[in-house]
Design a protein around this motif. Structure first.
Motif, PDB file in Angstrom:
ATOM      1  N   LYS A 106      32.528  33.635  51.305  1.00  0.00           N
ATOM      2  CA  LYS A 106      33.191  33.482  50.950  1.00  0.00           C
ATOM      3  C   LYS A 106      33.915  32.589  52.478  1.00  0.00           C
ATOM      4  N   GLU A 107      35.649  32.606  51.840  1.00  0.00           N
ATOM      5  CA  GLU A 107      36.716  30.810  52.003  1.00  0.00           C
ATOM      6  C   GLU A 107      37.966  32.310  52.112  1.00  0.00           C
ATOM      7  N   ILE A 108      37.694  32.738  53.177  1.00  0.00           N
ATOM      8  CA  ILE A 108      39.110  33.094  53.426  1.00  0.00           C
ATOM      9  C   ILE A 108      40.128  32.397  54.899  1.00  0.00           C
ATOM     10  N   THR A 109      41.516  32.697  54.211  1.00  0.00           N
ATOM     11  CA  THR A 109      42.376  32.224  54.724  1.00  0.00           C
ATOM     12  C   THR A 109      43.537  33.106  55.018  1.00  0.00           C
ATOM     13  N   ARG A 110      43.571  32.903  55.799  1.00  0.00           N
ATOM     14  CA  ARG A 110      45.369  33.867  56.861  1.00  0.00           C
ATOM     15  C   ARG A 110      45.948  33.062  56.459  1.00  0.00           C
ATOM     16  N   VAL A 111      47.414  34.747  55.526  1.00  0.00           N
ATOM     17  CA  VAL A 111      47.830  34.140  54.660  1.00  0.00           C
ATOM     18  C   VAL A 111      49.661  34.541  55.619  1.00  0.00           C
ATOM     19  N   SER A 112      50.899  34.444  55.275  1.00  0.00           N
ATOM     20  CA  SER A 112      52.116  35.240  55.416  1.00  0.00           C
ATOM     21  C   SER A 112      52.590  35.636  54.750  1.00  0.00           C
ATOM     22  N   LEU A 113      53.403  37.193  54.354  1.00  0.00           N
ATOM     23  CA  LEU A 113      53.695  37.511  53.064  1.00  0.00           C
ATOM     24  C   LEU A 113      54.372  36.529  52.551  1.00  0.00           C
ATOM     25  N   ASP A 114      55.181  35.605  52.868  1.00  0.00           N
ATOM     26  CA  ASP A 114      56.352  34.541  52.062  1.00  0.00           C
ATOM     27  C   ASP A 114      55.419  33.959  51.411  1.00  0.00           C
ATOM     28  N   GLU A 115      54.348  33.830  51.576  1.00  0.00           N
ATOM     29  CA  GLU A 115      52.719  32.574  51.483  1.00  0.00           C
ATOM     30  C   GLU A 115      52.036  33.159  49.982  1.00  0.00           C
ATOM     31  N   ALA A 116      52.563  34.577  50.549  1.00  0.00           N
ATOM     32  CA  ALA A 116      51.597  35.552  49.245  1.00  0.00           C
ATOM     33  C   ALA A 116      52.670  35.653  48.605  1.00  0.00           C
ATOM     34  N   ILE A 117      53.950  35.773  48.696  1.00  0.00           N
ATOM     35  CA  ILE A 117      54.965  35.818  47.493  1.00  0.00           C
ATOM     36  C   ILE A 117      54.843  34.919  46.488  1.00  0.00           C
ATOM     37  N   ALA A 118      54.919  33.329  47.748  1.00  0.00           N
ATOM     38  CA  ALA A 118      55.220  32.016  46.626  1.00  0.00           C
ATOM     39  C   ALA A 118      53.326  32.137  45.935  1.00  0.00           C
ATOM     40  N   MET A 119      52.803  32.730  46.388  1.00  0.00           N
ATOM     41  CA  MET A 119      51.317  33.082  44.361  1.00  0.00           C
ATOM     42  C   MET A 119      51.617  33.638  43.968  1.00  0.00           C
ATOM     43  N   ALA A 120      52.256  34.738  44.216  1.00  0.00           N
ATOM     44  CA  ALA A 120      52.711  35.694  43.249  1.00  0.00           C
ATOM     45  C   ALA A 120      53.214  35.136  41.971  1.00  0.00           C
ATOM     46  N   LEU A 121      54.611  34.704  42.101  1.00  0.00           N
ATOM     47  CA  LEU A 121      55.518  33.693  41.197  1.00  0.00           C
ATOM     48  C   LEU A 121      54.621  33.000  41.011  1.00  0.00           C
ATOM     49  N   LYS A 122      53.102  32.559  41.431  1.00  0.00           N
ATOM     50  CA  LYS A 122      53.167  31.398  39.920  1.00  0.00           C
ATOM     51  C   LYS A 122      51.890  32.297  38.933  1.00  0.00           C
ATOM     52  N   LEU A 123      52.128  33.062  39.079  1.00  0.00           N
ATOM     53  CA  LEU A 123      50.498  33.727  38.108  1.00  0.00           C
ATOM     54  C   LEU A 123      51.780  34.250  36.949  1.00  0.00           C
ATOM     55  N   GLU A 124      51.506  33.535  35.554  1.00  0.00           N
ATOM     56  CA  GLU A 124      51.233  33.231  35.012  1.00  0.00           C
ATOM     57  C   GLU A 124      52.078  34.411  33.635  1.00  0.00           C
ATOM     58  N   ASN A 125      50.727  35.641  33.876  1.00  0.00           N
ATOM     59  CA  ASN A 125      51.519  36.657  33.285  1.00  0.00           C
ATOM     60  C   ASN A 125      51.940  37.708  33.900  1.00  0.00           C
ATOM     61  N   GLU A 126      53.531  37.521  33.257  1.00  0.00           N
ATOM     62  CA  GLU A 126      55.181  38.691  33.708  1.00  0.00           C
ATOM     63  C   GLU A 126      54.774  39.957  34.118  1.00  0.00           C
ATOM     64  N   PHE A 127      54.571  40.798  33.260  1.00  0.00           N
ATOM     65  CA  PHE A 127      53.537  42.544  33.645  1.00  0.00           C
ATOM     66  C   PHE A 127      53.162  42.022  34.882  1.00  0.00           C
ATOM     67  N   THR A 128      51.714  41.004  34.948  1.00  0.00           N
ATOM     68  CA  THR A 128      50.803  40.673  36.008  1.00  0.00           C
ATOM     69  C   THR A 128      51.989  40.080  37.399  1.00  0.00           C
ATOM     70  N   ARG A 129      52.709  39.814  37.450  1.00  0.00           N
ATOM     71  CA  ARG A 129      53.567  39.007  38.247  1.00  0.00           C
ATOM     72  C   ARG A 129      54.678  39.532  38.921  1.00  0.00           C
ATOM     73  N   ASP A 130      55.349  40.558  37.820  1.00  0.00           N
ATOM     74  CA  ASP A 130      56.148  42.002  38.478  1.00  0.00           C
ATOM     75  C   ASP A 130      54.972  42.946  39.295  1.00  0.00           C
ATOM     76  N   ALA A 131      53.668  43.222  39.007  1.00  0.00           N
ATOM     77  CA  ALA A 131      53.686  44.362  39.136  1.00  0.00           C
ATOM     78  C   ALA A 131      52.876  43.734  40.704  1.00  0.00           C
ATOM     79  N   VAL A 132      52.385  42.221  41.144  1.00  0.00           N
ATOM     80  CA  VAL A 132      52.076  41.860  42.406  1.00  0.00           C
ATOM     81  C   VAL A 132      53.394  42.033  42.992  1.00  0.00           C
ATOM     82  N   LEU A 133      54.309  41.732  42.775  1.00  0.00           N
ATOM     83  CA  LEU A 133      55.650  40.988  43.945  1.00  0.00           C
ATOM     84  C   LEU A 133      56.233  42.676  43.672  1.00  0.00           C
ATOM     85  N   ASN A 134      56.004  44.147  43.324  1.00  0.00           N
ATOM     86  CA  ASN A 134      56.510  45.115  43.288  1.00  0.00           C
ATOM     87  C   ASN A 134      55.513  45.288  44.666  1.00  0.00           C
TER      88      ASN A 134
END
Length: 325
Positions: A199-227
Motif C-alpha cells: 500500500k501507499e500511505i500518505t499523511r494528510v492534514s484535515l485541511d488537505e482531507a477537506i480539499a480532497m472531499a471537495l473534489k468528489l463528483e457525487n454531491e450526496f457523497t461529498r456532503d456526507a464526507v464533509l460532515n
C-alpha cells in the motif's frame, strides 16, 4: 480555436486507427494458421478448443466495457477457464480471477499486435492532449469534449458524429491503452509469481482531507464526507491509504543472439527479465516454453502487524482515509 480543432481531429483520427488496427489484429488472430498453434491457460494448462481461442482474442483486443461492472478482461477469461476445468468456480472476487496465460501466434499476428500497440500509444497521447486543452485532467472524457464543443462551434457534423463514439459510456479507456505483451524470441521458460500486496500511505492534514472531499463528483457523497471530516480533530493528521492491487509477474528466461564466435558459429546468451502481466501474453516461437504457475491461484494475504500505527478500518471509504492510533 484552430488548435482545439486540430486536437479534436487528432483524437478522432487516432481512435479510428485504433479500431482499424483492432480489426486487423482480430482477422490475423482468427486465421486457420494461428488457430493451429498451441496456447496455455491456468490452472489446468494445455490447449483448449476453438471457442476458447475466440475468447482469448476478445480478451486481447478489448476496448469496451461489458454491461457488468466487473472488468471485461477478467470475466471473459473466467469463462474460458471455467470451460477447461471443473475445479474453477465462478468466483467474483477480483483476487480470485486468473489474469494471465500464454498463446503462441504467427508472425502476422505479432506484426498486427505491434501496430495495435502503436495505435494505443497514439490514442492515449491524443486523449492526453484533449485533457490538457480543457485543464480538466480528472474529468470524464465525455464531459471534457462537451465543454470544448461549447467554445468550438465550427466542428463539422461528421466530426461531431465521430466524437460521439469517444463519449460512448461503454468505451473502456484503460483497455484501449493496455498494450498486448509480446514475449522475446527463443523463450526458454516463463514462471509466474504473485507480487506481494503493498500500500501507499500518505499523511494528510484535515485541511488537505477537506480539499480532497471537495473534489468528489457525487454531491450526496461529498456532503456526507464533509460532515464526517468536520467532526475530526483538526490537530490530528489522517492517513490516506492507496491500495495497490495484487499483480502477477512473469519471470522470463530466453536466449538472445550475440556475435558469432571464432568458428563463425552463432552464439547465444541467456537473458532474464521480470515483467508484470496484465493479461494473456504472446509468444513469437512455434512452441510453448517451460511453464510454471503458482501453486495458489490467488495472492496470499499478509497477516496484520501487531505494531500497526493506523486503524484497520477507514473512517471515510470514499477517500481511503484512516485514523492514526
Amino acid at each position: 480555436m484552430q488548435d482545439s480543432q486540430h486536437i479534436l481531429n487528432t483524437a478522432i483520427e487516432t481512435f479510428t486507427e485504433l479500431k482499424r488496427c483492432k480489426e486487423r489484429f482480430l482477422q490475423a488472430f482468427h486465421s486457420d494458421d494461428n488457430y493451429a498453434l498451441p496456447h496455455w491457460l491456468p490452472p489446468k494448462g494445455g490447449n483448449v478448443d476453438a471457442q476458447e481461442k475466440r475468447l482469448i482474442a476478445s480478451i486481447l483486443s478489448a476496448t469496451t466495457l461489458s454491461s457488468s461492472p466487473a472488468n471485461t478482461v477478467d470475466k471473459t477469461l473466467d469463462k474460458a477457464i471455467n470451460k477447461t476445468t471443473s475445479k474453477i468456480t465462478d468466483n467474483k472476487e477480483p483476487s480470485q480471477r486468473i489474469r494471465s496465460g500464454i498463446v503462441v501466434t504467427t508472425e502476422q499476428v505479432i506484426d498486427c499486435a505491434i501496430q495495435f500497440n502503436l495505435a494505443k500509444d497514439n490514442f492515449r497521447d491524443a486523449i492526453r492532449e484533449v485533457k490538457n486543452l480543457s485543464g480538466l485532467k480528472k474529468t470524464k472524457i465525455g464531459r471534457i469534449i462537451d465543454q470544448i464543443l461549447v467554445k468550438e462551434p465550427n466542428v463539422t457534423p461528421a466530426a461531431l458524429k465521430q466524437l460521439k463514439d469517444l463519449q460512448a459510456p461503454n468505451l473502456d479507456f484503460i483497455a484501449c491503452y493496455r498494450k498486448i505483451q509480446i514475449l522475446p524470441k527463443n523463450l526458454q521458460s516463463i514462471s509466474w509469481t504473485w507480487m506481494s500486496q503493498h500500500k501507499e500511505i500518505t499523511r494528510v492534514s484535515l485541511d488537505e482531507a477537506i480539499a480532497m472531499a471537495l473534489k468528489l463528483e457525487n454531491e450526496f457523497t461529498r456532503d456526507a464526507v464533509l460532515n464526517q471530516l468536520y467532526k475530526e480533530d483538526p490537530n490530528k493528521p489522517l492517513a490516506y491509504i492507496k491500495p495497490i492491487n495484487s499483480q502477477l509477474r512473469a519471470n522470463l528466461v530466453w536466449k538472445e543472439k550475440v556475435a558469432s564466435d571464432q568458428n563463425n558459429e552463432q552464439a547465444y546468451e541467456t537473458k532474464r527479465k521480470t515483467v508484470v502481466t496484465s493479461t494473456i501474453v504472446l509468444s513469437q516461437d512455434g512452441k510453448l516454453p517451460r511453464i510454471k504457475w503458482p501453486v495458489e491461484n490467488q495472492p496470499s494475504h499478509r497477516l496484520a502487524r501487531s505494531d500497526r500505527k493506523i486503524e484497520l478500518d477507514p473512517i471515510i471509504n470514499a477517500l481511503h482515509l484512516h485514523r492514526y492510533l
